[in-house]
Each structure stands twice: as C-alpha cells, then as structure tokens.
Scaffold this active site. Structure first.
Site, PDB file in Angstrom:
ATOM      1  N   GLU A  34      55.060  39.132  57.938  1.00  0.00           N
ATOM      2  CA  GLU A  34      54.998  40.569  57.700  1.00  0.00           C
ATOM      3  C   GLU A  34      56.687  41.641  58.164  1.00  0.00           C
ATOM      4  O   GLU A  34      57.274  41.912  59.304  1.00  0.00           O
ATOM      5  CB  GLU A  34      53.830  41.507  59.168  1.00  0.00           C
ATOM      6  CG  GLU A  34      52.601  41.650  57.790  1.00  0.00           C
ATOM      7  CD  GLU A  34      52.199  42.772  58.770  1.00  0.00           C
ATOM      8  OE1 GLU A  34      52.286  43.823  57.787  1.00  0.00           O
ATOM      9  OE2 GLU A  34      50.712  42.487  59.646  1.00  0.00           O
ATOM     10  N   TYR A 106      50.968  34.256  55.242  1.00  0.00           N
ATOM     11  CA  TYR A 106      50.293  35.823  56.100  1.00  0.00           C
ATOM     12  C   TYR A 106      48.744  36.227  54.931  1.00  0.00           C
ATOM     13  O   TYR A 106      48.894  36.691  53.746  1.00  0.00           O
ATOM     14  CB  TYR A 106      51.076  37.185  55.297  1.00  0.00           C
ATOM     15  CG  TYR A 106      50.807  38.223  55.668  1.00  0.00           C
ATOM     16  CD1 TYR A 106      49.869  38.489  57.089  1.00  0.00           C
ATOM     17  CD2 TYR A 106      50.533  39.688  55.427  1.00  0.00           C
ATOM     18  CE1 TYR A 106      49.745  39.146  57.656  1.00  0.00           C
ATOM     19  CE2 TYR A 106      50.500  40.746  55.291  1.00  0.00           C
ATOM     20  CZ  TYR A 106      49.570  41.032  56.325  1.00  0.00           C
ATOM     21  OH  TYR A 106      49.202  41.477  56.502  1.00  0.00           O
ATOM     22  N   ASP A 147      49.635  34.335  60.644  1.00  0.00           N
ATOM     23  CA  ASP A 147      48.666  35.339  60.810  1.00  0.00           C
ATOM     24  C   ASP A 147      47.807  34.870  59.853  1.00  0.00           C
ATOM     25  O   ASP A 147      47.800  35.086  57.909  1.00  0.00           O
ATOM     26  CB  ASP A 147      48.989  36.456  60.667  1.00  0.00           C
ATOM     27  CG  ASP A 147      47.950  37.460  60.249  1.00  0.00           C
ATOM     28  OD1 ASP A 147      46.937  37.815  60.447  1.00  0.00           O
ATOM     29  OD2 ASP A 147      48.949  38.988  60.772  1.00  0.00           O
ATOM     30  N   ASN A 149      44.288  35.978  59.805  1.00  0.00           N
ATOM     31  CA  ASN A 149      43.565  37.654  59.164  1.00  0.00           C
ATOM     32  C   ASN A 149      42.042  36.826  59.776  1.00  0.00           C
ATOM     33  O   ASN A 149      40.987  37.510  58.789  1.00  0.00           O
ATOM     34  CB  ASN A 149      43.803  38.301  57.880  1.00  0.00           C
ATOM     35  CG  ASN A 149      44.650  39.329  58.660  1.00  0.00           C
ATOM     36  OD1 ASN A 149      44.558  40.006  59.658  1.00  0.00           O
ATOM     37  ND2 ASN A 149      45.717  39.553  57.487  1.00  0.00           N
ATOM     38  N   ASP A 247      52.291  44.249  67.297  1.00  0.00           N
ATOM     39  CA  ASP A 247      51.721  44.187  67.539  1.00  0.00           C
ATOM     40  C   ASP A 247      50.996  42.891  67.536  1.00  0.00           C
ATOM     41  O   ASP A 247      49.584  42.931  68.120  1.00  0.00           O
ATOM     42  CB  ASP A 247      50.013  44.754  67.183  1.00  0.00           C
ATOM     43  CG  ASP A 247      50.381  44.626  65.441  1.00  0.00           C
ATOM     44  OD1 ASP A 247      51.557  43.544  64.891  1.00  0.00           O
ATOM     45  OD2 ASP A 247      49.986  45.915  64.410  1.00  0.00           O
TER      46      ASP A 247
END
Length: 257
Positions: A34, A106, A147, A149, A247
C-alpha cells in the site's frame, strides 16, 4: 539475514515513520505494501540516503508494492501475476536478493462479501498459488510475504465473532490460504507462535489499538529451502503506537546465512 514486511498505508504520509523504522531495526530486506503512489512519485532517493536500494510497482492512490534491500539492488524477477488480462492492480513484485527469492504481495481485501470484490480475491489467491508452485519447482530459498488479508485461524483475531462476516475470515479465504501451506510452504509467524494471539493490524476506529483489538493478516510463507534456516520472527508492535503510524505493524523473519 532479516527479511521484513510492512504495510505502510501511504508511503508519502508515513515516510518519516518508515525511515525511522528502517534505521532503528535495519532489516536486510524490507517489503512494503500500500505505497499508494505512482512509480514516478516513489521516494527512492530518501532510502538511498540511508543505504537502501529499491524496486517498486506503483499505482495512483491505491495498492502498490516495493522491495528495499540494504546495500544492494534487488534484481527484479516478475511484477504482477498472470492469469487475468484486465487486472491492472499493483499487488505483486518478485526479486532475487541476497541469494533468496523474495515475493512481496498485497492480496485483495475482498469486502464486501459476497460480491465481485470477494470473487476477485479468491481468483487472485488461485493465481498466487500457481506462481508459488512455479517458484517451489525451482527449489530455491524463497519467501512470499506481505499483507495477505486473511485471518488464518480463530486464534489469529481478538474476537472471531466480531469478524465473522468479514471477507478476511470467510471459509473460502481460509481454505485458499490453507492450500498454499498444503503445497509445502511454512507459515513462519505461526511456527514461531503456535498458540496464536499475535496481531499485526489494529484498525484506526473504535479504539482498536488502545484496546489491543487486532488480528494477524501479515504473513511470511517459506519454501522448504528457507524454512530450514528460520531462527526467529516477530512483530515490531511498538511502531504501531507512534504518531501518524500505519494501521499495520512491521513483521520480521530472521534466518541463518
């Protein structure tokens, strides 16, 4: 050798925090997700000032991945995943660095589910699996990290009930992740923390950080050739609590050379 992953959630907004983390922890390789910038906006010169060389795959305002290496230039192997001609998302970058194949990913979030975004997530995971099989066939030390997810198990989230309807925890997402491990890849952070309870992400909303309401979605999957060299791994949790932090917290993996 230490290889790390960090979803930075906007490289321009978090650049001071990112440089701070790099100088304090000095990973050999740092994979970023990101970055949210087009290629021409990537701040390569700022990393070179502290000794890091980078390759990146950017996209305006969304997505974007990069691989940084301490004192050497990563040699790009592949950017993007084949299998879906119209997919222009900047989500995959693969390189050779320090004798190791490093793939920075990602993975799509998939919310809301059900729907086209969730369908895209599952298709992307199948495309990733095909690429990981190709890497495994080369029998090289390799790590696929970033990441994902995906919350793999109930022990990887502060409250399974609270996240039950989220795309990150759907049976299809978990099954796709489990198939990657079934192909012979090792979930390094889970290996180092078999009891779970290790978070890598805390939402900005509802006091999630202050209440430690987090979950684990940043993973590092190791080929057998690299899994045999794993020494330690961890989460730089303290960096999540700093001013204007991402975050996500950085996650790192240490290997015998």
């Amino acid at each position: 050798m230490k290889i790390a992953t960090f979803n930075i959630n906007g490289i321009k907004a978090r650049l001071p925090r990112l440089l701070e983390w790099l100088e304090e922890t000095r990973p050999s390789v740092a994979c970023l997700q990101e970055i949210k910038t087009q290629d021409e906006g990537f701040p390569a010169a700022d990393f070179e000032k502290i000794g890091y060389h980078a390759i990146w795959h950017g996209q305006k305002s969304f997505n974007g991945v990069a691989i940084l290496a301490d004192g050497t230039m990563p040699i790009e192997v592949q950017r993007g995943l084949p299998g879906e001609r119209d997919d222009d998302h900047a989500r995959y970058l693969e390189a050779e660095v320090f004798g190791t194949r490093v793939a920075c990913i990602y993975l799509p979030n998939g919310n809301p589910q059900p729907g086209p975004k969730f369908d895209y997530k599952l298709r992307w995971m199948e495309r990733l699996r095909a690429r990981m099989k190709a890497i495994a066939a080369q029998e090289v030390p390799a790590i696929v990290l970033g990441d994902f997810n995906v919350i793999p198990h109930d022990c990887d989230v502060w409250s399974p009930t609270a996240m039950a309807d989220d795309a990150l925890m759907q049976p299809e997402s978990r099954d796709s992740y489990a198939r990657l491990l079934g192909d012979g890849w090792t979930d390094a952070l889970a290996t180092c923390n078999p009891g779970g309870g290790v978070w890598t992400y805390w939402d900005y909303q509802a006091g999630a950080w202050q209440r430690d309401h987090g979950f684990r979605i940043d993973h590092g999957l190791l080929s057998p050739e690299l899994a045999d060299r794993l020494e330690a791994c961890g989460v730089d949790k303290e960096h999540r609590g700093r001013e204007k932090a991402s975050d996500h917290a950085p996650v790192w993996f240490s290997f015998r050379v």
